[in-house]
Design a protein around this motif. Structure first.
Motif, short mmCIF file in Angstrom:
data_model
loop_
_atom_site.label_atom_id
_atom_site.label_comp_id
_atom_site.label_asym_id
_atom_site.label_seq_id
_atom_site.Cartn_x
_atom_site.Cartn_y
_atom_site.Cartn_z
N SER A 57 -5.54 0.77 56.97
CA SER A 57 -4.74 -0.26 57.62
C SER A 57 -3.35 0.22 58.06
O SER A 57 -2.77 -0.35 58.97
CB SER A 57 -4.58 -1.46 56.68
N VAL A 58 -2.81 1.24 57.42
CA VAL A 58 -1.48 1.70 57.77
C VAL A 58 -1.51 2.35 59.16
O VAL A 58 -2.50 2.98 59.54
CB VAL A 58 -0.95 2.70 56.72
N SER A 59 -0.44 2.20 59.91
CA SER A 59 -0.40 2.79 61.25
C SER A 59 -0.20 4.30 61.15
O SER A 59 0.35 4.81 60.17
CB SER A 59 0.74 2.18 62.07
N GLY A 60 -0.66 5.00 62.18
CA GLY A 60 -0.47 6.44 62.20
C GLY A 60 1.00 6.80 62.20
O GLY A 60 1.42 7.78 61.58
N ARG A 61 1.81 6.01 62.89
CA ARG A 61 3.25 6.27 62.93
C ARG A 61 3.85 6.19 61.53
O ARG A 61 4.59 7.08 61.10
CB ARG A 61 3.94 5.26 63.85
N ASP A 62 3.56 5.09 60.81
CA ASP A 62 4.15 4.90 59.49
C ASP A 62 3.67 5.96 58.52
O ASP A 62 4.45 6.50 57.71
CB ASP A 62 3.81 3.51 58.95
N LEU A 63 2.38 6.29 58.57
CA LEU A 63 1.87 7.33 57.69
C LEU A 63 2.52 8.67 58.00
O LEU A 63 2.84 9.45 57.10
CB LEU A 63 0.35 7.41 57.80
N GLY A 64 2.73 8.94 59.29
CA GLY A 64 3.38 10.18 59.68
C GLY A 64 4.81 10.28 59.17
O GLY A 64 5.27 11.36 58.76
N ILE A 65 5.53 9.16 59.17
CA ILE A 65 6.91 9.16 58.68
C ILE A 65 6.95 9.48 57.19
O ILE A 65 7.79 10.25 56.72
CB ILE A 65 7.57 7.79 58.96
N VAL A 66 6.01 8.89 56.43
CA VAL A 66 5.95 9.18 55.00
C VAL A 66 5.59 10.64 54.77
O VAL A 66 6.18 11.33 53.93
CB VAL A 66 4.93 8.25 54.30
N MET A 67 4.62 11.13 55.53
CA MET A 67 4.20 12.54 55.40
C MET A 67 5.37 13.48 55.66
O MET A 67 5.61 14.43 54.92
CB MET A 67 3.06 12.82 56.39
N TRP A 68 6.13 13.22 56.70
CA TRP A 68 7.27 14.08 57.06
C TRP A 68 8.34 14.02 55.96
O TRP A 68 8.92 15.04 55.57
CB TRP A 68 7.85 13.63 58.38
N ALA A 69 8.59 12.81 55.44
CA ALA A 69 9.60 12.66 54.40
C ALA A 69 9.22 13.43 53.14
O ALA A 69 10.06 14.08 52.51
CB ALA A 69 9.79 11.17 54.07
N LEU A 70 7.95 13.38 52.77
CA LEU A 70 7.51 14.06 51.55
C LEU A 70 7.51 15.57 51.74
O LEU A 70 7.85 16.32 50.81
CB LEU A 70 6.12 13.58 51.15
N ASN A 71 7.14 16.05 52.91
CA ASN A 71 7.23 17.49 53.17
C ASN A 71 8.69 17.94 53.15
O ASN A 71 9.01 19.03 52.65
CB ASN A 71 6.58 17.83 54.52
N GLY A 72 9.58 17.09 53.66
CA GLY A 72 11.00 17.43 53.62
C GLY A 72 11.54 17.45 52.21
O GLY A 72 12.32 18.34 51.84
N LEU A 73 11.12 16.49 51.40
CA LEU A 73 11.56 16.46 50.01
C LEU A 73 11.06 17.69 49.26
O LEU A 73 11.81 18.32 48.50
CB LEU A 73 11.03 15.19 49.33
N ALA A 129 7.24 -0.91 51.25
CA ALA A 129 8.42 -0.38 50.56
C ALA A 129 8.46 1.14 50.68
O ALA A 129 9.53 1.74 50.86
CB ALA A 129 8.41 -0.80 49.09
N LEU A 130 7.30 1.78 50.58
CA LEU A 130 7.23 3.23 50.70
C LEU A 130 7.67 3.68 52.09
O LEU A 130 8.44 4.65 52.23
CB LEU A 130 5.79 3.69 50.42
N VAL A 131 7.19 3.01 53.11
CA VAL A 131 7.58 3.36 54.48
C VAL A 131 9.08 3.15 54.67
O VAL A 131 9.77 3.97 55.28
CB VAL A 131 6.77 2.53 55.50
N GLU A 132 9.62 2.05 54.13
CA GLU A 132 11.04 1.76 54.28
C GLU A 132 11.90 2.81 53.58
O GLU A 132 12.94 3.24 54.10
CB GLU A 132 11.35 0.37 53.72
N ILE A 133 11.48 3.26 52.39
CA ILE A 133 12.20 4.31 51.68
C ILE A 133 12.24 5.59 52.52
O ILE A 133 13.27 6.25 52.65
CB ILE A 133 11.54 4.59 50.32
N SER A 134 11.10 5.93 53.13
CA SER A 134 11.02 7.14 53.96
C SER A 134 11.89 7.00 55.21
O SER A 134 12.58 7.94 55.62
CB SER A 134 9.56 7.41 54.35
N GLU A 135 11.84 5.81 55.83
CA GLU A 135 12.65 5.56 57.02
C GLU A 135 14.14 5.65 56.69
O GLU A 135 14.92 6.26 57.42
CB GLU A 135 12.33 4.17 57.58
#
Length: 845
Positions: free
Chosen positions: A89-105, A176-182
């Motif tokens: 159900s999550v959008s590709g955009r939102d999942l991508g933002i989380v993925m990028w944030a975690l790789n950055g972390l 909440a996870l997407v918002e934290i990453s954003e």
């Protein structure tokens, strides 16, 4: 469609996503896409261009998020549109933002100048859990929607993404996870600042809340008497979190800010225990429950950890005597009964005038008086029976049912990709693209070694230059991810349920709504018109799930209630259930033991419960790596046995299919030989589990059938056969007091000789040898150590303790005096340069 895509469509120009997919993902199994995209994200972060894609730091997450989502969905074995999991159900955009944030972390942690991580997974895990706990505290979403995240050592970003999006999660959690990453991306602030803060990420049990409240009401000074396995250490951690960080959101109502020490960044905490191994456990508990990874602290030698908010001393009583009592803001005395009555410790207590919590499970009257004379009153008591009554220490029969994985084709596909890369690169030939790097720097002999190599400095350099090696690196991560996401054969869970549903009250724990639907469909076919009377499906229940749970608990005589861990797991009481059926997750967690106790409650102390833990293994030839999967299986089995023995319910292992028996036997054989024949195998850190694993492997080497299937479940309390002689009926106390300097010498010797096992085993063997070799009549008072040395009680085999007392009955020599002599003799015999004279010289200082 935005203006750029309209232009691309009109000119026939491909988007960066399309170019990336065509040039870099085509021909690769979709299950491998996420790992490869993570590798590519790292390159983009380092300013390296990915072919002709023109992907940048600004658009990489947006362009590749949809591809990542498709690949992640494939690892679940279902189409994205067919699953109720967040990945569907999550959008590709939102999942991508989380993925990028975690790789950055992950990259920030690897390049940090303040930490020294051998693996970044714990740091990523800790930061994310604390961020989500913070969102709960800020009321961005309710705690009932939060589930703590746990990752294994060496976990990749794909493992974490699977944990987040391929497990049942509420919409509020994902938002909440997407918002934290954003927010992290917008502000540019690193999440690493959360790493050292002592925040409880697990809620207290009710009796722990009561104990903490009593401690706070008493001005933060007193002792508690709590039985083993009822959470003493956890209570001690809660006092640290209360004073210098935050309690869990469920427990913040207990917070008394006026009682917190007036410190900024110079707090001092002292944790005291009689053995170094217990202090090491405390350090691990900082990691587990305060989510402060061990590497997050700056070390001041072996005994002190420094954090941004202060320092924590992990000291034995002898070290405390050597250093004197510091001006501490909080002192925690663990296993106090071992040393509080020792010579000289009373003087130390006199210096501890501030906030103090003493923990014990067996304080006698003398030790209690010692504490109470120093204004350290008894605050709370929680017995073993109390633990059994509330379900913390259940009495149950535990079965581990081993079944095939459900749908092994994807696992076989990824396994073949790994095998191909192993054949090509295991000899270290990848080093040929680097200058002045020998092949042995990049050679490996197992999947775990391959993962380490691909993430090493040289491995990263090869990946930048060799696309095939980069694909192999992705395959090493994808196999673990795919295996983690596979479920055991769900028909086995249906079968177990049908065997009990007519005569018992059952609780079935699964991982997702999809799995519930599969099991419920099977039950509906078999139960026909009785289905509605026997089955409660929480996933399809329209009302309040708690109402359905209460109704099942109070009104049903037999039947089954089915849900996920988020609806039926932690914090949910079903007092009348007597059969639990648990679908194993991809990795083992100690929460399994808590789940047994929390779900199979035993309020009256007289209920016999049964618990099934259903575990999947690869059984298809193309899907299995015999050595690696075998090692993982045996490691899990030893941990389960160790946990079971800790509450008198050692599990029995079983299968229901002949083909599974043979697969299990092959995994045992290859796993045991791989463990015992390797110098680099990472043994369990838990001492009991390590010993069990070694014993199991030794037995497997000479067996022609499955050792796990032959293992007898442990007899539970009250079932001792009448034909067994009770050798210790007149000597229930099986403890011997030894000087702590002597125990320290034993610990040092055992740590350097893994074959010995643990300290008590060495002491027991020394006593046995001493009974044969030492002339008891010649032992005098001079053989015992100085009265100024602290004495600590060591529990040994009760039969041996009785034999020793009988042998010494008419000699005038105490068990302690004989044991001291025997242990010294054993040390002088077995330890080079550690003879008796050197020991006596050290202990007299």
């Amino acid at each position: 469609m935005n203006i750029d895509k309209i232009a691309d469509a009109s000119t026939g120009q491909k988007t960066p996503r399309e170019i990336f997919q065509d040039e870099w993902l085509r021909g690769m199994p979709k299950a491998q896409w996420p790992s490869y995209i993570d590798e590519s994200a790292t390159l983009v972060m380092e300013g390296i261009t990915i072919g002709d894609t023109n992907l940048t730091k600004g658009d990489f997450s947006i362009e590749t998020g949809t591809l990542y989502r498709r690949g992640l969905a494939r690892t679940t074995g279902r189409q994205r549109s067919e699953t109720s999991l967040p990945v569907g159900s999550v959008s590709g955009r939102d999942l991508g933002i989380v993925m990028w944030a975690l790789n950055g972390l992950k990259r920030d942690i690897e390049t940090s100048q303040h930490t020294n991580y051998t693996s970044t997974s714990r740091a990523v895990e800790a930061v994310l859990n604390k961020a989500m706990i913070g969102a709960v505290a800020d009321q961005n979403f309710d705690y009932t929607d939060f589930e703590r995240i746990r990752l294994p050592e060496g976990a990749a970003v794909t493992d974490l993404m699977a944990e987040l999006f391929c497990r049942p999660r509420s919409d509020a959690f994902v938002d909440a996870l997407v918002e934290i990453s954003e927010e992290s991306r917008r502000s540019g602030e690193s999440l690493l600042q959360l790493l050292e803060q002592p925040k409880m990420v697990t809620a207290l049990w009710e009796h722990q809340r009561e104990a903490l409240a009593e401690w706070l009401d008493s001005g933060c000074r007193g002792y508690v008497d709590m039985a083993t396995a009822t959470g003493k250490t956890f209570l001690g951690l809660a006092t640290i979190a209360h004073h210098f960080g935050d309690l869990h959101p469920n427990d913040t109502d207990l917070t008394r800010k006026n009682l917190r020490p007036d410190t900024d960044s110079d707090a001092t905490v002292v944790v005291v225990a009689h053995r170094s191994v217990i202090l090491d456990q405390w350090k691990r508990e900082f990691d587990r429950h305060l989510n402060i990874p061990k590497e997050a602290s700056a070390s001041d030698g072996e005994y002190t950890a420094r954090y941004s908010w202060g320092e924590v001393h992990f000291w034995t009583p002898n070290r405390l005597l050597e250093r004197d009592v510091p001006d501490a803001d909080l002192v925690v005395l663990d296993e106090t009964h071992h040393y509080v009555g020792g010579s000289g410790f009373g003087a130390l207590l006199d210096q501890m005038s501030g906030h103090l919590l003493a923990l014990s499970g067996s304080l006698n009257e003398k030790n209690s008086n010692t504490l109470e004379r120093r204004q350290i009153p008894k605050l709370f008591e929680f017995s073993l029976r109390d633990g059994q009554r509330v379900g913390i220490i259940p009495q149950c029969d535990w079965h581990v049912r081993i079944v095939p994985f459900e749908g092994q084709s994807t696992l076989a596909e990824v396994t073949e990709q790994y095998r191909t890369g192993y054949d090509q690169y295991s000899d270290g030939s990848a080093a040929s693209v680097l200058e002045d790097v020998a092949d042995d720097q990049l050679s490996f002999n197992s999947l775990s070694e391959a993962r380490s190599i691909t993430q090493s400095r040289y491995g990263r350099e090869v990946k930048e230059r060799n696309d095939e090696f980069r694909k192999f690196s992705a395959a090493t991560k994808s196999r673990g991810l795919t295996k983690y996401n596979l479920s055991p054969t769900l028909s086995a869970i249906t079968s177990i349920t049908l065997n009990h549903v007519h005569d018992h009250k059952c609780v079935v724990l699964l991982n997702s709504g999809d799995e519930i639907e599969t099991v419920v469909s099977g039950l509906r076919r078999e139960l026909n018109e009785n289905f509605d009377d026997l089955v409660v499906d929480l996933d399809s229940y329209d009302g309040d799930p708690l109402e359905a749970i209460e109704s099942f608990d109070e009104k049903r005589e037999v039947g089954v209630i089915i849900g996920t861990a988020s609806t039926l797991g932690e914090g949910v009481d079903i007092k009348t259930a007597d059969v639990g059926i648990n679908r194993s997750s991809g990795r083992l967690s100690h929460s399994l033991v808590q789940r047994i106790g929390r779900i199979l409650r035993n309020p009256d102390g007289d209920k016999r419960a049964t618990f099934y833990h259903v575990v999947g293994i690869p059984t298809e030839e193309d899907a299995v790596l015999l050595k690696e999967d075998g090692q993982e299986l045996l490691d899990m089995a030893s941990q389960l046995v160790s946990w079971g023995e800790s509450f008198d319910a050692r599990p029995g292992f079983e299968t229901m299919e002949v083909g599974v028996d043979e697969s299990l036997y092959q995994l045992e054989q290859h796993g045991a030989h791989g463990i015992l024949g390797s110098d680099s195998y990472s043994w369990p850190t838990n001492e009991d589990a390590r010993e069990r694993l070694r014993n199991i492997c030794e037995e497997i080497r000479g067996s022609e059938e499955s050792v796990l299937l032959k293992m007898d479940p442990q007899l539970t309390s009250g079932t001792q056969p009448s034909n067994r002689t009770n050798y210790v009926s007149s000597h229930s106390d099986s403890k011997i007091e030894l000087p702590m300097t002597l125990l320290k010498a034993v610990s040092e010797h055992v740590e350097g000789n893994a074959s010995i096992g643990h300290d008590s085993r060495f002491i027991e063997q020394a006593i046995r040898e001493g009974l044969e070799e030492i002339e008891i009549a010649k032992i005098g008072a001079s053989e015992s150590d100085s009265d100024t040395d602290f004495l600590s009680a060591v529990e040994i085999n009760p039969v041996l303790c009785s034999v020793l007392r009988v042998a010494l009955a008419s000699t005038g020599v105490s068990s302690s005096e004989f044991a001291q002599m025997a242990v010294k003799k054993a040390l002088s015999k077995h330890v080079i340069d550690n003879n008796e004279d050197a020991f006596d010289a050290r202990s007299s200082k």
